[in-house]
Design an enzyme around this catalytic site. Structure first.
Site, PDB file in Angstrom:
ATOM      1  N   HIS A 183      55.253  39.898  29.749  1.00  0.00           N
ATOM      2  CA  HIS A 183      54.633  39.198  29.103  1.00  0.00           C
ATOM      3  C   HIS A 183      52.888  39.735  29.223  1.00  0.00           C
ATOM      4  O   HIS A 183      52.336  38.740  29.208  1.00  0.00           O
ATOM      5  CB  HIS A 183      54.215  37.758  30.068  1.00  0.00           C
ATOM      6  CG  HIS A 183      56.365  36.608  30.124  1.00  0.00           C
ATOM      7  ND1 HIS A 183      57.183  36.732  31.254  1.00  0.00           N
ATOM      8  CD2 HIS A 183      56.378  36.094  29.055  1.00  0.00           C
ATOM      9  CE1 HIS A 183      57.621  35.942  31.016  1.00  0.00           C
ATOM     10  NE2 HIS A 183      57.596  35.840  29.896  1.00  0.00           N
TER      11      HIS A 183
ATOM     12  N   CYS B 172      57.565  29.374  36.062  1.00  0.00           N
ATOM     13  CA  CYS B 172      56.924  28.996  37.702  1.00  0.00           C
ATOM     14  C   CYS B 172      57.305  27.488  37.159  1.00  0.00           C
ATOM     15  O   CYS B 172      57.800  27.175  35.750  1.00  0.00           O
ATOM     16  CB  CYS B 172      55.419  29.344  36.299  1.00  0.00           C
ATOM     17  SG  CYS B 172      55.225  30.533  36.359  1.00  0.00           S
TER      18      CYS B 172
END
Ligand code: ADP
Ligand code: SF4
Length: 681
Positions: free
Chosen positions: A170, A30
């Protein structure tokens, strides 16, 4: 010439139908820009391709309105293709491969924009405190989900991607939720046995290969250990079993540990290579290439990993952010020029707060398109100024380095014998040794510049500054912690000051250990308060940490460290009083108060440590302004001496000064703006 031992890092590697030109692989990460600032995001990725990364991936890319993380990129439909094609073009222009991480976040998102009901293997509330519940998927939902994923894969191919991911990492995606015994309590063929729980992941890999496998590689990103022991997916249990079951089905395994807090650990809690013990087994179960991460910045370490058969690709998010040109520098035998990641996670904080990602080491990060800043190139000097920089902390060092690169004659004067300012002080705190890289990289670069001179033990006053004859003067003299307790909670000095021995972070960093018991008032909320509690506890003092926030070191939620910090302090028997403020001091201790009700109680203490505001010393600046010396064309303050903040902000301020020779506010934004919402009107 690079050492022959590093040659192995530059071998091409086949990934299904495509070939990577070397072994440097920027895994998905990200960046806070996403689809809100898609051109800066694309330019940031393109810069990494220019710097030599063979594979460059997107961040999380949502595939459907039922997976609606508002800021990330999407491939919901054709509308999302053009800006992603911009990114793949910029990557292809430098001969690299572009990968997309297709994601459905399942129960992890509340879908606030699309207002769709979140989906999960079994019904459950969405995590956190948002009042939403995810619905259990029925067979039609599963068929729909597989179709959305397939459509997104086809759109990804149209956008020019070379690798189309199936993502089970994740604890953030549906395939992983189906895999997980915690999340999957189904009794049909998608629940129960591991064979059943892995079914959806297997189907997605097959679907994606079927849709785009002829032209695109299909990697799987998977967390092989959640660090939860046998109750979760783990390397000794189901993590290993899943890899064994699917061994050669994907074109590449991108493996890591879960959750994000474990995957992206800071240097304070984990050293380079910290994931090897968890992911090292994967290569023994597959013939397909394997990529792993671990904040790798040492080329010797990287080459040894490949040679020993642990990894095929050196995966990186943060090292590629701190130095987009890391591969090229290794290729050219310039490993000493690598701007090594310090493992602070300021980059993560940008994404968390919804701002373009910042980096402590790399001030050009996210500024590639907005400001046209290249991490390796800078315009040659366009004036004949001689520049004096006062203070060799991160701001002064970066200004001197970048101005030196521009070709200016630079004098850097530092009061003390030590260089590095706060970076040197703070790098001696527990776990922060890597922060010295901010100083060391800059000193290493400056050492190659005959036009930059460093003067140690040179405390400058107005007269001394005039004597240098410099026409540009930048004050980078830093800040000190306030000794009066003023800061966020108290606008002015804390009542009772002078009755109880009171210390600041500067005192403790200079080696003072106050008498115990100690009350530590953390009104700063970043790392300093928690770290000093650790220092004092290790010195044998009884410590009570009080903070007006509901969490210790609250800002570190954004650097993924908060839970570890609070756990560590609790395990060290630091007494923690949250939602509590310091009302006043007296000779016997402190009066503390509930931050909500104001209800007070007395805490006996022999001393207090005040981690509150910081202050800058204006004396030198004011003296220079008053002197109005004609020889000084411009006088500026940069870094903490202008406004105390993060090390990243100080480095940025030094860099910006070097680019523009000015730190004043411009009348209009001094960067290019991209407003996607306005453009659509
Ligand atoms: P920043 O984070 O803005 O770079 P630091 O506090 O890390 O600030 O560094 C400031 C540096 O400036 C310190 O090393 C300090 O010793 C030095 N310094 C402060 N005042 C003077 C001065 N008058 N002359 C020379 N150096 C100074
Ligand atoms: Fe590394 Fe810190 Fe930069 Fe992130 S912000 S890439 S952790 S130096």
């Amino acid at each position: 010439m690079r050492p022959a031992a590093h040659d192995i890092l530059f071998e091409p590697v086949r990934i299904g139908p495509v070939t990577a030109r070397n072994r440097f692989y920027q895994v998905p990460h990200c960046n806070g820009m996403g689809r809100h600032w898609p051109t800066p995001m694309a330019a940031m990725r393109g810069m990494k391709a220019e710097g030599g990364w063979a594979v460059i991936c997107t961040e999380q890319c949502d595939i459907h309105p039922t997976s609606n993380v508002t800021k990330e990129i999407r491939l919901w439909d054709e509308q999302d293709i053009p800006y992603l094609a911009r990114m793949t073009d910029m990557i292809h222009a430098h001969g690299s491969l572009a990968g997309v991480e297709l994601v459905h976040s399942g129960h992890r998102v509340a879908n606030l924009e699309s207002r769709e009901i979140p989906l999960a293997p079994s019904a459950r509330p969405v995590p956190g405190f948002l009042p939403f519940t995810a619905r259990a998927m029925d067979k039609q939902d599963i068929r729909d989900y597989r179709r959305w994923h397939r459509n997104a894969a086809l759109h990804a191919r149209t956008a020019g991607f070379d690798l189309v991911y199936v993502y089970a990492g994740h604890d953030l995606s549906l395939p992983m939720h189906f895999l997980s015994r915690r999340h999957n309590q189904r009794t049909d063929e998608y629940g129960g046995s591991l064979e059943n729980r892995v079914r959806l992941l297997r189907e997605l890999i097959e679907d994606t290969r079927d849709a785009v496998g002829g032209t695109c590689a299909v990697p799987v990103r998977i967390a092989v250990d959640e660090l939860l022991g046998p109750s979760g997916i783990c390397a000794e249990g189901e993590g290993r079993d899943v890899i064994a079951m699917l061994a050669d089905l994907p074109d590449l395994w991108d493996v890591n540990v879960s959750a994000w807090e474990n995957d992206s650990q800071t240097a304070r809690f984990a050293a380079e290579g910290y994931q090897e013990q968890h992911v090292g087994f994967v290569k023994s179960l597959t013939t397909k290439p394997v990529v792993g991460v671990g904040r790798y910045t040492s080329p010797d370490h990287m080459a040894a990993l490949v040679r020993s058969g642990k990894l095929d690709f050196i995966g990186a998010a943060r090292p590629s952010i701190a130095d987009p040109f890391l591969p090229n520098k290794i290729a050219e035998g310039r490993a000493e020029d690598i701007r090594e990641c310090i493992g602070c996670n300021i980059c993560v904080s940008g994404d968390k707060v919804g701002a373009p990602m910042r980096c402590t080491q790399n001030p050009t990060m996210s500024e590639e398109w907005r400001r046209g800043w290249h991490p390796e190139k800078i315009a040659a000097r366009d004036t004949d100024d001689t520049v004096l920089i006062v203070g060799a902390g991160p701001a002064g060092l970066e200004a001197a380095r970048a101005l030196g690169q521009r070709g200016y004659q630079v004098m850097l004067a530092e009061a003390s014998r030590d260089l590095g300012g706060r970076v040197s002080r703070e790098s001696r705190l527990p776990g922060l040794a890597t922060w010295a890289r901010v100083r060391d990289w800059r000193l290493g670069q400056i050492a190659k510049m005959p036009n930059v001179s460093i003067y140690r033990e040179s405390r400058m006053d107005a007269d001394a500054i005039h004597t240098t004859g410099a026409s540009l003067v930048a004050l980078a003299t830093g800040a000190t912690w306030r000794a009066d307790g003023a800061g966020r909670w108290h606008d002015t000095a804390i009542p009772g000051l002078g009755t109880l021995p009171a210390y600041t972070p500067d005192d403790i960093m200079a080696g003072t250990i106050p008498e115990g018991p100690v009350v530590l008032f953390d009104d700063d909320h970043y790392y300093m308060g928690g770290l000093l509690a650790e220092v004092l506890r290790k010195a044998g003092r009884a410590v009570t940490l009080i903070t007006p926030d509901s969490l210790v070191s609250a800002f570190t939620q954004y650097t993924l460290e908060q839970a570890r910090i609070q756990k560590r302090l609790l395990e060290m028997d630091v007494t923690i009083l949250t939602s509590t403020t310091l009302a006043r001091l007296d000779a016997n201790g402190t009066t503390v108060a509930c931050a909500f009700t104001g209800r007070e109680r007395h805490l006996s203490a022999a001393s207090v440590v005040l981690v509150t505001g910081q202050t800058t010393d204006d004396t030198l600046y004011n003296a220079l302004v008053a002197a109005d010396a004609p020889s000084i064309r411009r006088l500026v303050r940069i870094g903490d001496c202008n406004a105390p903040g993060t090390i990243a902000a100080a480095v940025y301020a030094g860099h910006r000064f070097a680019r523009r020779l000015d730190t004043a506010h411009a009348d209009v934004a001094d960067f290019k703006r991209e407003n996607v919402e306005l453009a659509a009107l």
